[in-house]
Design a protein around this motif. Structure first.
Motif, PDB file in Angstrom:
ATOM      1  N   TYR A   1       0.842  -1.198   0.000  1.00 52.72           N
ATOM      2  CA  TYR A   1       0.000   0.000   0.000  1.00 52.72           C
ATOM      3  C   TYR A   1       0.880   1.253   0.000  1.00 52.72           C
ATOM      4  N   GLU A   2       0.753   2.016  -1.063  1.00 49.93           N
ATOM      5  CA  GLU A   2       1.539   3.244  -1.211  1.00 49.93           C
ATOM      6  C   GLU A   2       1.035   4.319  -0.237  1.00 49.93           C
ATOM      7  N   GLY A   3       1.958   5.126   0.236  1.00 47.69           N
ATOM      8  CA  GLY A   3       1.593   6.288   1.031  1.00 47.69           C
ATOM      9  C   GLY A   3       1.140   5.987   2.437  1.00 47.69           C
ATOM     10  N   THR A   4       1.417   4.790   2.935  1.00 51.03           N
ATOM     11  CA  THR A   4       1.004   4.443   4.301  1.00 51.03           C
ATOM     12  C   THR A   4       2.138   4.718   5.285  1.00 51.03           C
ATOM     13  N   HIS A   5       1.816   4.701   6.551  1.00 50.12           N
ATOM     14  CA  HIS A   5       2.837   4.738   7.595  1.00 50.12           C
ATOM     15  C   HIS A   5       2.363   3.880   8.757  1.00 50.12           C
ATOM     16  N   ASN A   6       3.312   3.433   9.557  1.00 47.21           N
ATOM     17  CA  ASN A   6       2.963   2.651  10.730  1.00 47.21           C
ATOM     18  C   ASN A   6       2.361   3.542  11.801  1.00 47.21           C
ATOM     19  N   ALA A   7       1.517   2.970  12.622  1.00 47.85           N
ATOM     20  CA  ALA A   7       0.867   3.745  13.684  1.00 47.85           C
ATOM     21  C   ALA A   7       1.909   4.325  14.632  1.00 47.85           C
ATOM     22  N   ASN A   8       1.615   5.497  15.124  1.00 48.79           N
ATOM     23  CA  ASN A   8       2.485   6.185  16.067  1.00 48.79           C
ATOM     24  C   ASN A   8       1.940   5.958  17.477  1.00 48.79           C
ATOM     25  N   PRO A   9       2.659   5.233  18.324  1.00 52.15           N
ATOM     26  CA  PRO A   9       2.141   4.942  19.671  1.00 52.15           C
ATOM     27  C   PRO A   9       1.981   6.183  20.541  1.00 52.15           C
ATOM     28  N   SER A  10       2.606   7.293  20.123  1.00 56.55           N
ATOM     29  CA  SER A  10       2.480   8.540  20.881  1.00 56.55           C
ATOM     30  C   SER A  10       1.293   9.382  20.431  1.00 56.55           C
ATOM     31  N   SER A  11       0.628   8.953  19.366  1.00 57.19           N
ATOM     32  CA  SER A  11      -0.534   9.685  18.848  1.00 57.19           C
ATOM     33  C   SER A  11      -1.816   9.030  19.359  1.00 57.19           C
ATOM     34  N   ARG A  12      -2.527   9.733  20.244  1.00 53.93           N
ATOM     35  CA  ARG A  12      -3.767   9.156  20.774  1.00 53.93           C
ATOM     36  C   ARG A  12      -4.791   8.962  19.662  1.00 53.93           C
ATOM     37  N   GLU A  13      -4.823   9.893  18.711  1.00 59.88           N
ATOM     38  CA  GLU A  13      -5.790   9.787  17.621  1.00 59.88           C
ATOM     39  C   GLU A  13      -5.534   8.539  16.792  1.00 59.88           C
ATOM     40  N   GLU A  14      -4.270   8.240  16.517  1.00 60.18           N
ATOM     41  CA  GLU A  14      -3.963   7.047  15.734  1.00 60.18           C
ATOM     42  C   GLU A  14      -4.223   5.779  16.532  1.00 60.18           C
ATOM     43  N   MET A  15      -3.943   5.806  17.814  1.00 55.33           N
ATOM     44  CA  MET A  15      -4.218   4.625  18.634  1.00 55.33           C
ATOM     45  C   MET A  15      -5.722   4.385  18.769  1.00 55.33           C
ATOM     46  N   GLU A  16      -6.506   5.438  18.738  1.00 55.94           N
ATOM     47  CA  GLU A  16      -7.966   5.272  18.737  1.00 55.94           C
ATOM     48  C   GLU A  16      -8.415   4.542  17.474  1.00 55.94           C
ATOM     49  N   ARG A  17      -7.824   4.889  16.343  1.00 58.88           N
ATOM     50  CA  ARG A  17      -8.176   4.227  15.077  1.00 58.88           C
ATOM     51  C   ARG A  17      -7.724   2.764  15.092  1.00 58.88           C
ATOM     52  N   CYS A  18      -6.578   2.510  15.699  1.00 57.25           N
ATOM     53  CA  CYS A  18      -6.085   1.126  15.792  1.00 57.25           C
ATOM     54  C   CYS A  18      -6.991   0.286  16.689  1.00 57.25           C
ATOM     55  N   MET A  19      -7.373   0.847  17.823  1.00 49.46           N
ATOM     56  CA  MET A  19      -8.226   0.103  18.750  1.00 49.46           C
ATOM     57  C   MET A  19      -9.611  -0.133  18.155  1.00 49.46           C
ATOM     58  N   ALA A  20     -10.055   0.765  17.280  1.00 48.95           N
ATOM     59  CA  ALA A  20     -11.339   0.551  16.605  1.00 48.95           C
ATOM     60  C   ALA A  20     -11.276  -0.692  15.727  1.00 48.95           C
ATOM     61  N   VAL A  21     -10.125  -0.903  15.075  1.00 45.69           N
ATOM     62  CA  VAL A  21      -9.947  -2.108  14.258  1.00 45.69           C
ATOM     63  C   VAL A  21      -9.955  -3.350  15.144  1.00 45.69           C
ATOM     64  N   ILE A  22      -9.291  -3.267  16.291  1.00 44.31           N
ATOM     65  CA  ILE A  22      -9.254  -4.399  17.213  1.00 44.31           C
ATOM     66  C   ILE A  22     -10.655  -4.718  17.737  1.00 44.31           C
ATOM     67  N   ARG A  23     -11.418  -3.694  18.079  1.00 44.81           N
ATOM     68  CA  ARG A  23     -12.797  -3.931  18.542  1.00 44.81           C
ATOM     69  C   ARG A  23     -13.618  -4.608  17.457  1.00 44.81           C
ATOM     70  N   ARG A  24     -13.432  -4.140  16.221  1.00 47.50           N
ATOM     71  CA  ARG A  24     -14.182  -4.734  15.110  1.00 47.50           C
ATOM     72  C   ARG A  24     -13.823  -6.208  14.948  1.00 47.50           C
ATOM     73  N   LEU A  25     -12.543  -6.534  15.083  1.00 48.69           N
ATOM     74  CA  LEU A  25     -12.114  -7.924  15.004  1.00 48.69           C
ATOM     75  C   LEU A  25     -12.765  -8.744  16.110  1.00 48.69           C
ATOM     76  N   HIS A  26     -12.692  -8.235  17.335  1.00 50.21           N
ATOM     77  CA  HIS A  26     -13.193  -8.994  18.474  1.00 50.21           C
ATOM     78  C   HIS A  26     -14.706  -9.204  18.413  1.00 50.21           C
ATOM     79  N   LYS A  27     -15.404  -8.269  17.807  1.00 49.44           N
ATOM     80  CA  LYS A  27     -16.867  -8.358  17.733  1.00 49.44           C
ATOM     81  C   LYS A  27     -17.358  -9.011  16.439  1.00 49.44           C
ATOM     82  N   SER A  28     -16.435  -9.459  15.607  1.00 49.05           N
ATOM     83  CA  SER A  28     -16.813  -9.981  14.288  1.00 49.05           C
ATOM     84  C   SER A  28     -17.513 -11.328  14.352  1.00 49.05           C
TER      85      SER A  28
END
Length: 607
Positions: free
Chosen positions: A408-435
């Protein structure tokens, strides 16, 4: 450089040598050659014989040569060769073939033709691959234990006693010389050079009329550049090795090439760094050895090698290249823009392009078949195929673990110091767990701890002095988690931020499902916290982000327990990997501290 040595050597090798031949060999005018011939005759090094005006070498000339006899060669072959992946995943760069002959073997053969038999190869990466050369060519191997962390300064440091007091070639295993440029005698220290027209990023040379190098600069235009073999005379090594030994112990020089030390000796920087070392302040003599065009080759990457030897465009004899060719139904020549990606802790990967799209090929690391069940990993990817949260997999082999996925072009790894990015990551985890998705296998952290413990004990033991006490604490946590009996759901387990790809469109992709299985979902929060080296405050905030509320005491205890157990598990994993030769620095200690510290926090919560 003593040009008289070159005159005498040339006459020894070919009594019918002409002044024009000598002019070409010495890169000087015919007038200069004529004067050198006269000088050698006056010093009784040579004379003109009666038969056909051939030159004859006299005893004084032979004595001069004997003083300048080459004693042997050191061949540098320790590095990985990242610009030649995937070929170097299987084969060290110097053992790659050019026109059916391995590059290092060509050099050994050329050295033998010059009468040089004392040859030592400094090895590191895939060192066992070079062992056969001992029997085939009677060479010696010298292991550089720092090859994976440091550069060629360290290689020369470890080989320094082979060079001290001797006249030695210093060669790179991955050079290819069209003609044999080695000799039994040399007239002084030199560095091979090729002429580069236009802009170049190579190491450029300035030199005086006698060919003595005065300055080295990285990058230039229309310049002679350092390219190919080097010759260390006794005199050069006597001064240079003293400075290099001191540089080895200087902080910040870990990634220095040995040429960096020489460059700083010329510039005066070495004298500033080492004011107490007399050799660092003295002028040092290394001469340019200008070679004809198309004689010396240093292949910078696989693309250059493919252009030179067309075999690599069609059939590289490399498993990964053949796989890509088969999967995409294209000849290997259409696999382009190949480059090594950052190696993971368990896998090797490379990026490549087919037509107008980029892909990643993952190759399991050596021994990972013991640690990871690839059939289970494939089952997870199959289960996730409709959820659209992971990378798009083009090919997956559950037997070998080879995987090809879209890049995937133009992507970057999540920044653990960014609360906004960690919120987006945890949303993916919640979606997985509730799938509601399930697989037939679980991730059992108790079983994994037992497994890695046995591996460590079978490979040198476990180095922590208080291991027995900490092991009992971990068993206590495992028993308490079993009593809680939380429902298992499909969990990722390896929720390091590097596995979250932040897409330009705002979506998040979660990749690398090697450890995934059915488990308590809160383990994913714990693993994400320890991989990010979070402190307690940051870990608590991550729990709130995932739950979207304040956690209960039981939830917080569970996350803390998995932080402790995860730290314990991965510290054992790192100890085992270190026993196999992989080293992860402070990672082992950090993980073990998580185990001890968070056991104490669990104990406080339980009270």
């Amino acid at each position: 450089m003593d040009r008289n040595v070159i005159i005498c050597r040339s006459i020894l090798e070919n009594p019918a040598v002409t002044q024009r031949d000598l002019s070409k060999e010495l890169s000087v005018s015919l007038g200069t050659v004529n004067n050198l011939i006269k000088e050698c005759i006056e010093k009784k090094y040579i004379e003109i014989g009666n038969a056909n005006d051939l030159y004859e070498l006299l005893p004084a000339g032979q004595a001069l040569l004997n003083d300048n006899k080459v004693d042997g060669a050191v061949i540098i072959a320790a590095g990985f060769g990242s610009r030649f992946v995937p070929l170097t995943f299987e084969t060290p760069k110097g053992l790659l073939e050019v026109f059916g002959e391995r590059m290092i073997e060509r050099q050994i053969r050329q050295l033998h033709e010059a009468g040089i038999r004392d040859i030592t190869i400094v090895v590191g990466y895939l060192k066992e691959k070079f062992e056969y050369l001992i029997d085939k060519y009677q060479v010696k191997l010298l292991y550089n234990p720092e090859y994976s962390q440091k550069n060629t300064l360290t290689t020369i440091y470890h080989a320094r006693e082979l060079l001290r007091g001797r006249n030695m070639y210093v060669l790179s295993s991955d050079n290819w010389m069209r003609h044999n440029m080695y000799h039994a005698y040399e007239g002084g220290a030199w560095y091979s050079a090729s002429y580069m027209e236009g802009e170049t990023s190579e190491w450029c040379l300035d030199y005086n009329k006698k060919g003595r190098i005065l300055n080295v600069s990285v990058g230039g235009q229309d310049k002679w550049v350092m390219y190919g073999p080097v010759f260390f005379s006794k005199l050069f090594s006597e001064q240079f090795l003293t400075v290099l030994e001191n540089y080895y112990n200087l902080p910040g020089t870990e990634q220095f090439y040995w040429e960096n030390v020489y460059m700083e000796m010329l510039s005066g920087e070495a004298a500033k760094r080492l004011p107490h070392i007399p050799e660092a302040k003295q002028d040092i003599d290394l001469f340019i050895n200008r070679r004809p065009a198309d004689e010396v080759y240093e292949f910078e990457n696989l693309e250059e090698l493919r252009r030179f030897d067309l075999k690599y465009q069609h059939h590289s004899d490399n498993e990964a290249m053949e796989l890509v060719s088969t999967v995409f139904k294209v000849p290997e020549s259409e696999i382009t823009e190949i480059r090594c990606l950052k190696s993971g802790m368990t896998n090797k990967s490379f990026l490549f392009k087919i037509k107008d799209r980029h892909y990643i090929c993952r190759i399991p690391g050596a021994g990972t078949e013991l640690l990871i069940n690839r059939q289970q990993e494939k089952a997870v990817y199959d289960a996730l195929s409709g959820l659209d949260i992971t990378e798009k997999v083009i090919y997956f082999n559950g037997e070998t673990g080879y995987k090809i996925a879209e890049f995937y072009e133009g992507t970057h790894n999540a920044n653990p110091s960014s609360r906004e990015e960690m919120e987006r990551c945890m949303a993916v985890i919640r979606r997985l767990h509730k799938s509601g998705l399930t697989v037939d296998h679980s991730f059992d952290i108790r079983e994994r701890i037992d497994f890695y413990e046995k591996l460590c004990k079978a490979h040198g033991g476990i180095p922590f002095d208080d291991y027995s006490a900490v092991r009992k604490q971990m068993t206590e946590l495992l028993d308490q988690l079993d009593k809680l009996n939380h429902k298992k759901v499909l969990s990722h387990i390896d929720t390091v931020v590097d596995n979250f790809l932040m897409m330009p469109d705002g979506n998040v992709r979660l990749i690398d499902w090697e450890y995934s299985g059915m488990c308590d979902p809160l383990i994913d929060i714990s693993m994400s916290a320890i991989y990010s080296y979070y402190n307690e405050e940051e870990a608590d905030d991550l729990i709130r982000i995932y739950l979207e509320r304040e956690p209960s005491e039981e939830e917080r205890f569970t996350v803390y327990a998995y932080i402790a157990l995860g730290g314990f598990l991965w510290s054992l994993w790192a100890v085992y990997k270190a026993a196999l030769g992989d080293e992860f620095g402070e990672y082992t200690i950090i993980m073990y501290r998580y185990a001890k510290n968070y056991y104490k926090k669990c104990f406080i919560i339980a009270k």
